[in-house]
Design a protein around this motif. Structure first.
Motif, mmCIF file in Angstrom:
data_model
loop_
_atom_site.group_PDB
_atom_site.id
_atom_site.type_symbol
_atom_site.label_atom_id
_atom_site.label_comp_id
_atom_site.label_asym_id
_atom_site.label_seq_id
_atom_site.Cartn_x
_atom_site.Cartn_y
_atom_site.Cartn_z
ATOM 1 N N HIS A 241 0.779 -1.214 -0.031
ATOM 2 C CA HIS A 241 0.148 0.079 -0.112
ATOM 3 C C HIS A 241 0.705 1.257 -0.173
ATOM 4 C CE1 HIS A 241 1.055 -1.235 4.145
ATOM 5 N NE2 HIS A 241 0.611 0.151 4.775
ATOM 6 N N HIS A 242 1.959 1.262 0.473
ATOM 7 C CA HIS A 242 2.974 2.479 0.821
ATOM 8 C C HIS A 242 3.517 2.522 -0.938
ATOM 9 C CE1 HIS A 242 3.356 2.174 5.250
ATOM 10 N NE2 HIS A 242 2.270 2.677 4.916
ATOM 11 N N TRP A 243 3.853 1.159 -1.134
ATOM 12 C CA TRP A 243 4.576 1.355 -2.649
ATOM 13 C C TRP A 243 3.308 2.219 -3.531
ATOM 14 C CZ3 TRP A 243 6.520 -4.256 -3.646
ATOM 15 C CH2 TRP A 243 7.430 -4.248 -2.566
ATOM 16 N N ILE A 244 2.084 1.771 -3.599
ATOM 17 C CA ILE A 244 1.270 2.264 -4.501
ATOM 18 C C ILE A 244 0.924 3.889 -4.290
ATOM 19 C CG2 ILE A 244 -1.367 2.218 -4.992
ATOM 20 C CD1 ILE A 244 -1.294 -0.699 -4.451
ATOM 21 N N ARG A 245 1.079 4.290 -2.915
ATOM 22 C CA ARG A 245 1.075 5.707 -2.480
ATOM 23 C C ARG A 245 2.141 6.582 -3.254
ATOM 24 N NH1 ARG A 245 1.958 6.563 3.426
ATOM 25 N NH2 ARG A 245 3.959 6.085 2.799
ATOM 26 N N GLU A 246 3.436 5.693 -3.389
ATOM 27 C CA GLU A 246 4.584 6.487 -3.641
ATOM 28 C C GLU A 246 4.469 6.679 -5.403
ATOM 29 O OE1 GLU A 246 6.892 8.150 -2.316
ATOM 30 O OE2 GLU A 246 6.520 7.694 -0.398
ATOM 31 N N GLY A 247 3.641 5.804 -5.864
ATOM 32 C CA GLY A 247 3.660 5.344 -7.412
ATOM 33 C C GLY A 247 4.796 5.192 -8.190
ATOM 34 N N TRP A 248 4.911 5.909 -9.381
ATOM 35 C CA TRP A 248 5.972 5.593 -10.311
ATOM 36 C C TRP A 248 7.275 6.241 -10.009
ATOM 37 C CZ3 TRP A 248 5.172 2.007 -14.097
ATOM 38 C CH2 TRP A 248 3.912 2.012 -14.510
ATOM 39 N N ILE A 249 7.391 6.966 -9.024
ATOM 40 C CA ILE A 249 8.727 7.335 -8.400
ATOM 41 C C ILE A 249 9.515 6.198 -7.837
ATOM 42 C CG2 ILE A 249 8.222 8.176 -6.301
ATOM 43 C CD1 ILE A 249 10.479 10.109 -8.647
ATOM 44 N N LEU A 250 8.722 5.335 -7.244
ATOM 45 C CA LEU A 250 9.473 4.123 -6.528
ATOM 46 C C LEU A 250 9.954 3.238 -7.785
ATOM 47 C CD1 LEU A 250 9.655 3.808 -3.767
ATOM 48 C CD2 LEU A 250 7.836 2.182 -3.815
ATOM 49 N N VAL A 251 9.232 3.184 -8.759
ATOM 50 C CA VAL A 251 9.644 2.393 -10.089
ATOM 51 C C VAL A 251 10.743 2.779 -10.667
ATOM 52 C CG1 VAL A 251 9.238 1.129 -12.312
ATOM 53 C CG2 VAL A 251 7.226 1.668 -10.531
ATOM 54 N N LEU A 252 10.870 4.264 -10.539
ATOM 55 C CA LEU A 252 12.267 4.735 -11.121
ATOM 56 C C LEU A 252 13.367 4.541 -10.257
ATOM 57 C CD1 LEU A 252 11.045 8.236 -12.571
ATOM 58 C CD2 LEU A 252 11.698 6.405 -13.871
ATOM 59 N N LEU A 253 13.116 4.655 -8.879
ATOM 60 C CA LEU A 253 14.252 4.173 -8.165
ATOM 61 C C LEU A 253 14.871 2.942 -7.935
ATOM 62 C CD1 LEU A 253 15.652 4.933 -5.425
ATOM 63 C CD2 LEU A 253 13.720 3.862 -4.006
ATOM 64 N N VAL A 254 13.901 1.758 -8.568
ATOM 65 C CA VAL A 254 14.312 0.503 -8.539
ATOM 66 C C VAL A 254 14.938 0.308 -9.589
ATOM 67 C CG1 VAL A 254 13.411 -2.020 -8.705
ATOM 68 C CG2 VAL A 254 12.350 -0.417 -7.202
ATOM 69 N N VAL A 255 14.733 0.854 -10.675
ATOM 70 C CA VAL A 255 15.262 0.829 -12.195
ATOM 71 C C VAL A 255 16.496 1.438 -12.060
ATOM 72 C CG1 VAL A 255 15.471 1.369 -14.386
ATOM 73 C CG2 VAL A 255 13.367 0.581 -13.472
ATOM 74 N N GLY A 256 16.551 2.673 -11.297
ATOM 75 C CA GLY A 256 17.776 3.510 -11.108
ATOM 76 C C GLY A 256 18.789 2.807 -10.191
ATOM 77 N N VAL A 257 18.479 2.148 -9.291
ATOM 78 C CA VAL A 257 19.496 1.348 -8.347
ATOM 79 C C VAL A 257 20.063 0.307 -9.166
ATOM 80 C CG1 VAL A 257 19.724 0.012 -6.240
ATOM 81 C CG2 VAL A 257 18.472 2.321 -6.123
#
Length: 357
Positions: A241-257
């Protein structure tokens, strides 16, 4: 969860230490020191920059988050570097450095995590960090861990050759040593993670390769007792639920890391590590998964300071790394075997390859 992850890491570290040839680090001191220290600092830097760029958080929080995702996880890495597939598709030039790095940088990440954490919670933290975290906990853990592993190795070696114990008992003894060092060094308030790995290296040096504990046996024990259960429990507490709240910025973080934490670091280290080929460098750069160690450090930090963002961001990166590295490792192995001539080595040869040349 803190204790469960700690015990899982201890077992994985002992397995990593026993997987290495006895004199691997000393025979490859230059290259492994560069990979370990240079690689860690660069991964910490690049990860911290990503957190600063993508999120509106203070620099110290970003540095703390970057330190949490810096270490290469020995639990996940064990499935990449051990077993018949790894032996057939990755040369020792890849498997041995990755085993050593995943074992050593778990414990050495502790001072990296402690520095921004102390800066956040104390007014004058440098003395505490230098004398307590770095010297007493980590350096003291290395020294005493080596002594404990050496004493245990000499004892087990003598007992085994006097037929006081069987090979099965030898396997059990190595695991008992891991847990004994973990518990004992926690009581001493020292870095038990680095102590287990160094103790395992010392233990391995005394039992000798004629008493070698097969990778497959260790891996099976790890899978049955720890790896599958710990990832099951981690899956239960993932903050979807926190991932959904953060949105696509979290996906960018994962890809970036995944793309910018480790691969650029190894290409920058290519200059001092000239003996690694253009095939070795991207393989080592990619094969650096994050996992249980990062979960441990998140919960360790949460005992000191409550920060919901750290678990939300770190858990997303850990989940992404576990899934992506798990899926891509076989393909990377086939690609590496196809483009490298180094895989055609005798995997029954237990001597340590000289990487420094």
């Amino acid at each position: 969860m803190l204790i469960a992850t700690h015990m899982t890491i201890a077992m994985a570290l002992m397995a990593a230490a026993l997987r290495l040839p006895a004199n691997f680090f000393l025979e490859n001191l230059s290259s492994q020191s560069i990979i370990l220290m240079g690689g860690m600092m660069l991964m910490w830097l690049f990860s911290s920059i990503l957190f600063v760029v993508l999120f509106d958080i203070p620099f110290l929080t970003a540095a703390l988050a970057g330190a949490i995702v810096t270490p290469t996880d020995p639990v996940v890495a064990s499935s990449i570097v051990s077993g018949k597939f790894a032996q057939n598709h990755f040369s020792k030039k890849i498997r041995l450095p990755l085993s050593f790095e995943s074992g050593a940088n778990d414990g050495l990440a502790s001072p990296l995590v402690s520095l921004p954490l102390l800066l956040l919670i104390q007014s004058n933290p440098i003395g505490t960090w230098l004398f307590k975290s770095l010297l007493w906990e980590t350096m003291g853990g290395i020294v005493l861990g080596y002594i404990a592993g050496s004493l245990a190795g000499k004892l087990i070696h003598t007992a085994y050759h006097k037929n006081w114990m069987t090979e099965k008992s030898l396997l059990a003894s190595s695991l008992a040593l891991a847990f004994a060092i973990t518990g004992g060094f926690e009581l001493l308030q020292m870095n038990s993670i680095i102590a287990v790995f160094v103790g395992g290296l010392a233990f391995n040096g005394h039992i000798g390769k004629e008493d070698d504990l097969l990778d497959e046996k260790i891996q099976k024990v790890m899978e049955r007792l720890f790896i599958i259960p710990i990832f099951f429990f981690i899956g239960l507490i993932l903050p979807f639920h926190h991932w959904i709240r953060e949105g696509w910025i979290l996906v960018l973080l994962v890809v970036g890391v995944l793309l910018l934490r480790r691969i650029p670091a190894f290409f920058l280290l290519k200059v001092p590590l000239q003996h690694y080929s253009k095939i070795d460098t991207p393989a080592l750069g990619w094969l650096g998964p994050m996992g249980v160690t990062s979960v441990y450090y998140v919960f360790h930090v949460q005992e000191k300071v409550s920060n919901e963002f750290l678990w939300t961001a770190a858990s997303a990166v850990i989940f992404g790394s576990t899934v992506v590295h798990g899926i891509t490792s076989p393909y990377i192995g086939r690609w590496y075997k196809k483009h490298s001539n180094a895989v055609a080595e005798n995997n029954d040869d237990l001597t340590s390859p000289r990487l420094d040349s």
